[in-house]
Design a protein around this motif. Structure first.
Motif, PDB file in Angstrom:
ATOM      1  N   ASN A  17     -12.609  54.348 -34.001  1.00  0.00           N
ATOM      2  CA  ASN A  17     -11.223  53.975 -33.757  1.00  0.00           C
ATOM      3  C   ASN A  17     -11.153  52.464 -33.567  1.00  0.00           C
ATOM      4  O   ASN A  17     -12.037  51.877 -32.975  1.00  0.00           O
ATOM      5  CB  ASN A  17     -10.719  54.700 -32.505  1.00  0.00           C
ATOM      6  N   PHE A  18     -10.111  51.854 -34.043  1.00  0.00           N
ATOM      7  CA  PHE A  18      -9.949  50.421 -33.868  1.00  0.00           C
ATOM      8  C   PHE A  18      -8.467  50.079 -33.855  1.00  0.00           C
ATOM      9  O   PHE A  18      -7.696  50.617 -34.642  1.00  0.00           O
ATOM     10  CB  PHE A  18     -10.624  49.637 -34.999  1.00  0.00           C
ATOM     11  N   LYS A  19      -8.086  49.187 -32.973  1.00  0.00           N
ATOM     12  CA  LYS A  19      -6.718  48.686 -32.922  1.00  0.00           C
ATOM     13  C   LYS A  19      -6.790  47.166 -32.908  1.00  0.00           C
ATOM     14  O   LYS A  19      -7.566  46.585 -32.142  1.00  0.00           O
ATOM     15  CB  LYS A  19      -5.997  49.189 -31.674  1.00  0.00           C
ATOM     16  N   CYS A  20      -6.004  46.520 -33.727  1.00  0.00           N
ATOM     17  CA  CYS A  20      -6.002  45.062 -33.813  1.00  0.00           C
ATOM     18  C   CYS A  20      -5.601  44.449 -32.465  1.00  0.00           C
ATOM     19  O   CYS A  20      -4.625  44.859 -31.844  1.00  0.00           O
ATOM     20  CB  CYS A  20      -5.025  44.601 -34.888  1.00  0.00           C
ATOM     21  N   THR A  21      -6.390  43.462 -32.052  1.00  0.00           N
ATOM     22  CA  THR A  21      -6.101  42.754 -30.797  1.00  0.00           C
ATOM     23  C   THR A  21      -5.674  41.314 -31.056  1.00  0.00           C
ATOM     24  O   THR A  21      -5.561  40.533 -30.122  1.00  0.00           O
ATOM     25  CB  THR A  21      -7.338  42.750 -29.871  1.00  0.00           C
ATOM     26  N   HIS A  22      -5.477  40.976 -32.318  1.00  0.00           N
ATOM     27  CA  HIS A  22      -5.087  39.616 -32.729  1.00  0.00           C
ATOM     28  C   HIS A  22      -6.104  38.577 -32.269  1.00  0.00           C
ATOM     29  O   HIS A  22      -5.751  37.506 -31.802  1.00  0.00           O
ATOM     30  CB  HIS A  22      -3.679  39.267 -32.247  1.00  0.00           C
ATOM     31  N   GLY A  76      -9.348  24.947 -43.103  1.00  0.00           N
ATOM     32  CA  GLY A  76     -10.367  24.752 -42.084  1.00  0.00           C
ATOM     33  C   GLY A  76     -11.390  25.842 -42.279  1.00  0.00           C
ATOM     34  O   GLY A  76     -11.880  26.048 -43.385  1.00  0.00           O
ATOM     35  N   ASP A  77     -11.674  26.618 -41.259  1.00  0.00           N
ATOM     36  CA  ASP A  77     -12.639  27.710 -41.382  1.00  0.00           C
ATOM     37  C   ASP A  77     -11.980  29.079 -41.400  1.00  0.00           C
ATOM     38  O   ASP A  77     -12.641  30.098 -41.334  1.00  0.00           O
ATOM     39  CB  ASP A  77     -13.669  27.643 -40.251  1.00  0.00           C
ATOM     40  N   LYS A  78     -10.644  29.115 -41.498  1.00  0.00           N
ATOM     41  CA  LYS A  78      -9.950  30.400 -41.405  1.00  0.00           C
ATOM     42  C   LYS A  78      -9.118  30.672 -42.655  1.00  0.00           C
ATOM     43  O   LYS A  78      -8.816  29.772 -43.425  1.00  0.00           O
ATOM     44  CB  LYS A  78      -9.051  30.426 -40.168  1.00  0.00           C
ATOM     45  N   CYS A  79      -8.753  31.914 -42.814  1.00  0.00           N
ATOM     46  CA  CYS A  79      -7.893  32.336 -43.922  1.00  0.00           C
ATOM     47  C   CYS A  79      -6.574  31.571 -43.849  1.00  0.00           C
ATOM     48  O   CYS A  79      -5.993  31.405 -42.766  1.00  0.00           O
ATOM     49  CB  CYS A  79      -7.631  33.837 -43.802  1.00  0.00           C
ATOM     50  N   ALA A  80      -6.107  31.113 -44.997  1.00  0.00           N
ATOM     51  CA  ALA A  80      -4.850  30.358 -45.042  1.00  0.00           C
ATOM     52  C   ALA A  80      -3.658  31.193 -44.567  1.00  0.00           C
ATOM     53  O   ALA A  80      -2.634  30.631 -44.174  1.00  0.00           O
ATOM     54  CB  ALA A  80      -4.600  29.845 -46.457  1.00  0.00           C
ATOM     55  N   PHE A  81      -3.792  32.517 -44.565  1.00  0.00           N
ATOM     56  CA  PHE A  81      -2.690  33.392 -44.153  1.00  0.00           C
ATOM     57  C   PHE A  81      -2.778  33.836 -42.690  1.00  0.00           C
ATOM     58  O   PHE A  81      -2.029  34.707 -42.274  1.00  0.00           O
ATOM     59  CB  PHE A  81      -2.621  34.626 -45.070  1.00  0.00           C
ATOM     60  N   LEU A  82      -3.670  33.226 -41.915  1.00  0.00           N
ATOM     61  CA  LEU A  82      -3.748  33.544 -40.492  1.00  0.00           C
ATOM     62  C   LEU A  82      -2.732  32.693 -39.746  1.00  0.00           C
ATOM     63  O   LEU A  82      -2.755  31.469 -39.819  1.00  0.00           O
ATOM     64  CB  LEU A  82      -5.155  33.279 -39.943  1.00  0.00           C
ATOM     65  N   GLY A  83      -1.817  33.355 -39.035  1.00  0.00           N
ATOM     66  CA  GLY A  83      -0.760  32.650 -38.316  1.00  0.00           C
ATOM     67  C   GLY A  83      -1.241  32.037 -37.008  1.00  0.00           C
ATOM     68  O   GLY A  83      -2.358  32.297 -36.554  1.00  0.00           O
ATOM     69  N   ARG A  84      -0.380  31.238 -36.403  1.00  0.00           N
ATOM     70  CA  ARG A  84      -0.716  30.578 -35.127  1.00  0.00           C
ATOM     71  C   ARG A  84      -1.003  31.583 -34.012  1.00  0.00           C
ATOM     72  O   ARG A  84      -1.773  31.314 -33.105  1.00  0.00           O
ATOM     73  CB  ARG A  84       0.416  29.640 -34.693  1.00  0.00           C
ATOM     74  N   LYS A  85      -0.361  32.735 -34.076  1.00  0.00           N
ATOM     75  CA  LYS A  85      -0.572  33.769 -33.050  1.00  0.00           C
ATOM     76  C   LYS A  85      -1.734  34.690 -33.430  1.00  0.00           C
ATOM     77  O   LYS A  85      -1.846  35.787 -32.907  1.00  0.00           O
ATOM     78  CB  LYS A  85       0.702  34.604 -32.880  1.00  0.00           C
ATOM     79  N   LYS A  86      -2.556  34.240 -34.382  1.00  0.00           N
ATOM     80  CA  LYS A  86      -3.694  35.005 -34.900  1.00  0.00           C
ATOM     81  C   LYS A  86      -3.228  36.333 -35.504  1.00  0.00           C
ATOM     82  O   LYS A  86      -3.869  37.371 -35.343  1.00  0.00           O
ATOM     83  CB  LYS A  86      -4.760  35.201 -33.832  1.00  0.00           C
ATOM     84  N   PRO A 107     -13.015  46.062 -38.225  1.00  0.00           N
ATOM     85  CA  PRO A 107     -14.423  45.663 -38.280  1.00  0.00           C
ATOM     86  C   PRO A 107     -15.343  46.767 -38.792  1.00  0.00           C
ATOM     87  O   PRO A 107     -16.547  46.703 -38.613  1.00  0.00           O
ATOM     88  CB  PRO A 107     -14.740  45.365 -36.819  1.00  0.00           C
ATOM     89  N   ILE A 108     -14.794  47.766 -39.439  1.00  0.00           N
ATOM     90  CA  ILE A 108     -15.592  48.885 -39.937  1.00  0.00           C
ATOM     91  C   ILE A 108     -16.304  48.453 -41.211  1.00  0.00           C
ATOM     92  O   ILE A 108     -15.696  47.892 -42.113  1.00  0.00           O
ATOM     93  CB  ILE A 108     -14.693  50.112 -40.196  1.00  0.00           C
ATOM     94  N   MET A 109     -17.588  48.703 -41.255  1.00  0.00           N
ATOM     95  CA  MET A 109     -18.391  48.368 -42.434  1.00  0.00           C
ATOM     96  C   MET A 109     -18.561  49.624 -43.283  1.00  0.00           C
ATOM     97  O   MET A 109     -18.826  50.709 -42.749  1.00  0.00           O
ATOM     98  CB  MET A 109     -19.761  47.834 -42.014  1.00  0.00           C
ATOM     99  N   ILE A 110     -18.429  49.480 -44.580  1.00  0.00           N
ATOM    100  CA  ILE A 110     -18.563  50.590 -45.514  1.00  0.00           C
ATOM    101  C   ILE A 110     -19.864  50.385 -46.298  1.00  0.00           C
ATOM    102  O   ILE A 110     -20.097  49.308 -46.835  1.00  0.00           O
ATOM    103  CB  ILE A 110     -17.372  50.640 -46.495  1.00  0.00           C
TER     104      ILE A 110
END
Length: 120
Positions: A17-22, A76-86, A107-110
């Motif tokens: 189970n996983f829920k986004c925590t931003h 920088g080191d992050k995705c261009a679509f990552l917002g200020r609020k992560k 974070p699930i690996m397949i």
């Protein structure tokens, strides 16, 4: 496409189970591949133009070696679509289903094995 349809069984551990925590960890330090259709749709969006202006980047994608997908460029080191609020700006603009597959799976690996496909 990361995985083609297969007849292999899929193994999911009980209680996964996983829920986004931003936290933004899914958007830093690795390349995110996007299908050509989503890439073209995003290029036509006002979101794309806003991010290009804000980041002073002319392009937010580059063609992947397979010529079937695009890679989202980093700001920088992050995705261009990552917002200020992560937060994922693709998800905000187009909904969860539009989010790239690798991002939705984090974070699930397949892992594909001869016995089947394992998630963990």
């Amino acid at each position: 496409m990361l995985f083609e349809k297969s007849q292999l069984p899929v193994f999911l551990p009980e209680g996964i189970n996983f829920k986004c925590t931003h936290c933004g960890k899914c958007c830093v330090g690795w390349n995110c591949y996007v299908g050509l259709e989503l890439c073209e749709n995003l290029k036509k969006s006002s979101l794309y133009k806003q991010i290009c202006q804000k980041t002073e980047m002319e392009e937010l994608f580059e063609m992947a070696e397979d010529k079937k997908t695009c890679v989202i460029k980093h700001y920088g080191d992050k995705c261009a679509f990552l917002g200020r609020k992560k937060n994922c700006l693709i998800q905000e603009e187009l909904g969860y289903a539009a989010k790239p597959l690798g991002c939705r799976q984090f974070p699930i690996m397949i892992s594909r094995t001869p016995e089947g496909v394992y998630a963990g």
